[in-house]
Design a protein around this motif. Structure first.
Motif, PDB file in Angstrom:
ATOM      1  N   PRO A 614     -58.837   1.917 -23.681  1.00 52.70           N
ATOM      2  CA  PRO A 614     -59.490   3.139 -24.192  1.00 52.70           C
ATOM      3  C   PRO A 614     -60.385   2.906 -25.403  1.00 52.70           C
ATOM      4  O   PRO A 614     -61.461   3.484 -25.496  1.00 52.70           O
ATOM      5  N   VAL A 618     -64.491   3.631 -25.550  1.00 49.63           N
ATOM      6  CA  VAL A 618     -65.187   4.504 -26.503  1.00 49.63           C
ATOM      7  C   VAL A 618     -66.258   3.733 -27.263  1.00 49.63           C
ATOM      8  O   VAL A 618     -67.396   4.201 -27.412  1.00 49.63           O
ATOM      9  N   TRP A 666     -69.898   6.492 -19.149  1.00 43.95           N
ATOM     10  CA  TRP A 666     -68.431   6.462 -19.110  1.00 43.95           C
ATOM     11  C   TRP A 666     -67.949   5.931 -17.771  1.00 43.95           C
ATOM     12  O   TRP A 666     -67.079   5.044 -17.712  1.00 43.95           O
ATOM     13  N   ASP A 869     -60.949  12.357 -20.532  1.00 44.31           N
ATOM     14  CA  ASP A 869     -61.657  11.750 -21.668  1.00 44.31           C
ATOM     15  C   ASP A 869     -63.151  12.055 -21.615  1.00 44.31           C
ATOM     16  O   ASP A 869     -63.772  12.368 -22.640  1.00 44.31           O
ATOM     17  N   THR A 890     -62.724  11.931 -29.352  1.00 47.41           N
ATOM     18  CA  THR A 890     -62.148  11.502 -28.072  1.00 47.41           C
ATOM     19  C   THR A 890     -61.094  10.431 -28.303  1.00 47.41           C
ATOM     20  O   THR A 890     -59.998  10.481 -27.710  1.00 47.41           O
ATOM     21  N   TYR A 891     -61.391   9.462 -29.153  1.00 48.29           N
ATOM     22  CA  TYR A 891     -60.400   8.420 -29.429  1.00 48.29           C
ATOM     23  C   TYR A 891     -59.172   9.002 -30.133  1.00 48.29           C
ATOM     24  O   TYR A 891     -58.026   8.622 -29.831  1.00 48.29           O
ATOM     25  N   GLN A 893     -57.928  12.049 -29.824  1.00 53.39           N
ATOM     26  CA  GLN A 893     -57.070  12.760 -28.872  1.00 53.39           C
ATOM     27  C   GLN A 893     -56.335  11.780 -27.962  1.00 53.39           C
ATOM     28  O   GLN A 893     -55.193  12.026 -27.568  1.00 53.39           O
ATOM     29  N   GLN A 894     -56.978  10.662 -27.622  1.00 50.34           N
ATOM     30  CA  GLN A 894     -56.286   9.644 -26.834  1.00 50.34           C
ATOM     31  C   GLN A 894     -55.058   9.133 -27.569  1.00 50.34           C
ATOM     32  O   GLN A 894     -53.964   9.015 -26.985  1.00 50.34           O
TER      33      GLN A 894
END
Length: 921
Positions: A614, A618, A666, A869, A890-891, A893-894
């Motif tokens: 992940p 990103v 992505w 994502d 985004t990172y 929330q991952q």
């Protein structure tokens, strides 16, 4: 305020500029000062307020002889207005010039005495048929102010009369300009500038038209296209612009060559102007960026605040424009196409329908101005205006002809909105102005196709969700349709509908990205921001529904039933002291629990393992967007190049293209990662899922998983060597024997290697499992290593041993009433993800060629995680217009959800397997 002057009655002795000045008072007998301020002189007819000589009307002031010698006394010489010279003083009073022709025509002199009529510096005979008396008042509707304009008061009637009586070109232009200053107002009552213009227009049909254009009368400016209903749509859509444009080609193919005829307020033609160079852009900018406004296909937007003081300084005299678009005819001849103007401030009378979005209600005009600081002056034209009118918003709209494959467009349209500003303090007041060039096409067909795709795929999603619900009902062992079934169907449908919205939005974004940026001859234009609302709504729906599916996935993975079956048997016996009796008895040697703890820790570690990295995902997406320059593909211009010069104009970014570029990157990077990990990393470096299965076998521990009431997974980890609790030497020997095929295979069935299975268990089996499990989960284990409740610990230990014994005996076919069979899944069963056979009498073990047990891990839910994502990234970017912020959030929330999945998954693991949570590290 930067220099000094002498006061009235003082002459200048010396001056070096600025404040270096010496003045001397004039003597009493020579109290006047010459026009240049350096000498004193006698003034026979009095002094001006500035202390200089003055003369009467039609006289000129003479202070020096022909050879430049200063006279002691100034003289006022009367200009000879007789037939021999027809001369009168000019506006400055310094020269005798030929008087205006109307004076000569009417009175044969330079005197316009009664009964002749003097107006606006022109002389008219009283016997002429005059146009109606004009009204010199202007209404500024935004401010609610009506004032009498000094400019109109001086020039309206004379311009109308000269235009009417003599067809004077300059007077007609001046009258037209006053009509434009009055916002092209068409009033059924009163005689304002536009009413006078219309009166002359209607009554001069005998003069003929210009260039066969019925709205353009000879000697009159072309102000209107006419007020017939539907005329606007005919002007804008009936004829195509007679040339084609492309994104890649010669200068004439990629440039919109707008030129304008410019006039001053008095009706004099000034010159032809090319719009390149910022003629219509009030905001200052570099020449390169200003010229980018007319590159075909480049959406241009410019806005800024301008101080009123700068406006009054730069636009003291209004300039009026008639706009044309230049093109080359079939024979190479240079032609002009008149560009219509839509004035949003156009004032209608009751005879017109109020202007609306319907094109048929529009009243198109031709002439416009940028700033009017003239008509708002009251009483004295030399003073500052009370009100100014500014073109605060100018938009040039280019519309593509539907189904065009060669860059054919409709005639452009200029839309102007004016702002009325009451001048109070010019230094502190400012006004927001904007200029834009937009490109649009009919998006109705694309919208219809999107709706059709949404309807078809949405219908298929319903069917697919029904199949998922049926499979879920089969796996839960229930056949009753209750509220839980309905809710489960809605959750399945939310996830499938999210996929539908995702497919449509990604397909739409990539379609516009490819077809808009790659085209040479223009066939499509990007949706306007107002036309992107449906697309943004689809993205928001996809995100909301996918978030719901993701949360449901988390809940299901955090509630799986799991148990580790230990196949290890005691080796020999040991003496065990019996508490209270003081004697020792022989008992079976205990089996080490450390292998179970070891497997539990390994399972805990692979719960959030994914098929991609992940963080790398990103960072790679952000690198390609911001460093390589893929973000420039989202610009609403015709260029498809990634690097851009810092001096070049940066067009607005399209939300559709932003989503398309981001989603494409992505998906591409994720696909490359999956290929890399599948073909290289997991094969030659590390495959954690396969290694876990091997580890189970080497540890002599099987894993029994239930993701549903009657469905789950089984990892057969029974050692082929009979035991795994041994020393290093024996372990290596076992591995060597297995490598040389000197022992049996690892599979559940003899002579097979199949270690992983999908399990569909009977209701009887499930009920027996639950009875033991209730005792197992009554206590999660000791509260401390020491000093724990002995009875609770013993009860949990007995429950654990009972479950271990039951499941191992179940695998060994001991319970004939709860037996199972092993079979392969049908191809259709694999495709639909459901089982056709119901395990009524016997449970069913389905051979699993892959590692389907990973569906209860992050690893088996990569598609859902990846789409989630992408949608998080895209939603943040669409809201903030920042790829960097989107990447950071985004990172984050991952990591947050990974932490939640790890923490709660660890608690569930400890709860279901009796492995103390303190041993899970």
């Amino acid at each position: 305020g930067s220099s000094c002057v002498c006061q009235p009655g003082y002459r200048m002795v010396s001056s070096n500029g600025g404040s270096s000045i010496v003045c001397e008072k004039c003597p009493e007998n020579m109290s006047g000062v010459t026009q240049d301020g350096w000498n004193c002189i006698v003034c026979p007819k009095g002094l001006t307020p500035e202390g200089k000589c003055k003369c009467l009307n039609n006289e000129i002031l003479v202070e020096r002889s022909l050879d430049g010698v200063l006279l002691n006394e100034a003289s006022c010489i009367l200009c000879n207005g007789s037939e021999q010279s027809f001369s009168a003083s000019d506006a400055s009073g310094h020269r005798c010039v030929r008087c205006e022709q109307t004076f000569i025509n009417v009175s044969k002199s330079c005197d316009c005495s009664s009964p002749n009529i003097l107006t606006g510096g022109l002389c008219f005979s009283s016997s002429e048929s005059f146009p109606p008396k004009g009204v010199a008042t202007l209404r500024f509707a935004q401010l609610g102010i009506t004032l009498t304009s000094a400019w109109f008061l001086k020039n309206l009637q004379s311009s109308a009369s000269a235009c009417w009586l003599y067809s004077n070109l300059t007077a007609c232009q001046a009258l037209g300009n006053m009509c434009v200053m009055n916002m092209n107002s068409l009033s059924s009552s009163g005689t304002d500038a536009c009413s006078l213009f219309q009166y002359i227009y209607v009554n001069t049909a005998r003069l003929g038209v210009v260039h066969s254009i019925t709205f353009w009368r000879h000697n009159l400016p072309w102000l209107y296209y006419g007020d017939q209903p539907g005329l606007a749509s005919q002007v804008l859509e009936a004829n195509h612009f007679p040339t084609i444009f492309s994104f890649k080609g010669t200068e004439k193919d990629v440039k919109l060559r707008f030129i304008a005829a410019s006039f001053d307020a008095e009706g004099n033609f000034l010159k032809w102007l090319s719009l390149e160079g910022g003629v219509l852009q009030l905001c200052p900018d570099t020449q390169t960026k200003l010229n980018a406004a007319y590159t075909f296909g480049t959406t241009y937007q410019q806005s800024c605040k301008i101080s009123v003081s700068k406006i009054l300084l730069d636009f003291a005299n209004p300039v009026f424009y008639d706009l044309f678009l230049e093109y080359n005819g079939d024979n190479g001849q240079q032609n002009l196409w008149a560009v219509p103007v839509l004035n949003l401030n156009l004032q209608y009378s009751e005879m017109f329908i109020n202007q609306g979005s319907n094109m048929n209600n529009w009243l198109l005009t031709r002439r416009f101005f940028l700033v009017d600081a003239l008509s708002g002056k009251e009483n004295d034209l030399g003073k500052a205006p009370r009100v100014i009118r500014i073109a605060s918003k100018i938009t040039i709209s280019i519309r593509l002809v539907s189904h065009s494959q060669r860059g054919t467009i409709y005639p452009p349209l200029v839309t102007i909105a004016y702002t009325d500003l009451l001048v109070q303090n010019p230094e502190t007041q400012s006004v927001m102005v904007s200029f834009s060039v937009s490109y649009e096409m009919d998006q109705s067909e694309a919208q219809i196709q999107t709706d059709i795709a949404l309807g078809v795929l949405g219908g298929l999603a319903v069917l697919w969700s029904l199949l998922k619900t049926a499979a879920w009902k089969r796996r839960t062992g229930s056949s009753i349709i209750d509220l839980q079934t309905v809710l489960k169907f809605l959750l399945f449908y939310a996830g499938d509908l999210a996929n539908v919205f995702f497919i449509i939005t990604v397909g739409t974004g990539i379609y516009w990205l490819v077809f808009f940026k790659a085209q040479q001859f223009v066939s499509v234009f990007l949706p306007l921001p107002s036309q992107e609302e449906d697309f943004v709504t689809y993205v928001a729906c996809a995100f909301s529904l996918k978030a719901l599916q993701f949360l449901q996935l988390l809940v299901s993975q955090l509630s799986v039933d799991i148990f580790f079956i230990d196949w290890e048997r005691p080796k020999g016996k040991v003496l065990k002291a019996i508490e209270g009796e003081g004697v020792a008895k022989s008992a079976a040697a205990p089996v080490s629990i450390w292998r179970t703890y070891f497997i539990a820790n390994e399972w805990n570690e692979i719960q959030t393992v994914r098929k991609i990295n992940p963080l790398f995902q990103v960072l790679a997406v952000l690198f390609f967007l911001e460093v390589v320059g893929f973000s420039n593909l989202a610009l609403m211009d015709s260029s498809s190049s990634l690097p851009r010069s810092s001096e070049s104009y940066v067009a607005p970014r399209s939300r559709v293209l932003r989503f398309g570029v981001a989603a494409a990157l992505w998906l591409t990077i994720a696909l490359l990662q999956v290929i890399f990990f599948s073909l290289f990393y997991e094969r030659f470096v590390e495959d954690k899922i396969s290694q876990f299965v091997d580890l189970c076998c080497m540890s002599n521990i099987s894993v029994f998983l239930l993701s549903h009431s009657c469905f789950g997974y089984y990892i057969h980890g029974r050692s082929v060597h009979g035991h795994a609790d041994t020393n290093m030497e024996e372990m290596n020997l076992n591995l060597k024997r297995e490598a040389e095929n000197l022992c049996s295979q690892r599979g559940l069935l003899p002579n097979t290697d199949g270690q992983t299975f999908q399990v569909s268990i009977s209701r009887r089996m499930r009920l027996h499992y639950d009875r033991i499990h209730q005792t197992l989960t009554r206590k999660h284990g000791p509260a401390r290593f020491l000093d724990s409740a002995a009875n609770t610990f013993e009860q949990s230990t007995r429950a654990y041993n009972t479950m271990n014994k039951f499941l191992s005996s179940f695998i060994d076919h001991v319970h004939k009433e709860m037996d199972y069979i092993v079979k392969d899944k049908l191809l259709l069963e694999r495709i639909l993800g459901m089982e056709f056979m119901e395990p009524i009498e016997k449970s069913i073990f389905y051979n699993d060629e892959g590692h389907s047990f990973s569906e209860v891990l992050y690893y088996g839910s990569e598609t859902t995680l990846l789409i989630f994502d992408i949608l998080v990234f895209s939603v943040v970017d669409l809201a903030s217009q920042s790829f960097v912020l989107a990447a950071i959030l985004t990172y984050l929330q991952q990591e947050v959800f990974r932490f939640i999945r790890n923490t709660l998954g660890q608690k569930n693991l400890a709860s279901k397997t009796l492995v103390d949570e303190r041993f899970l590290i």
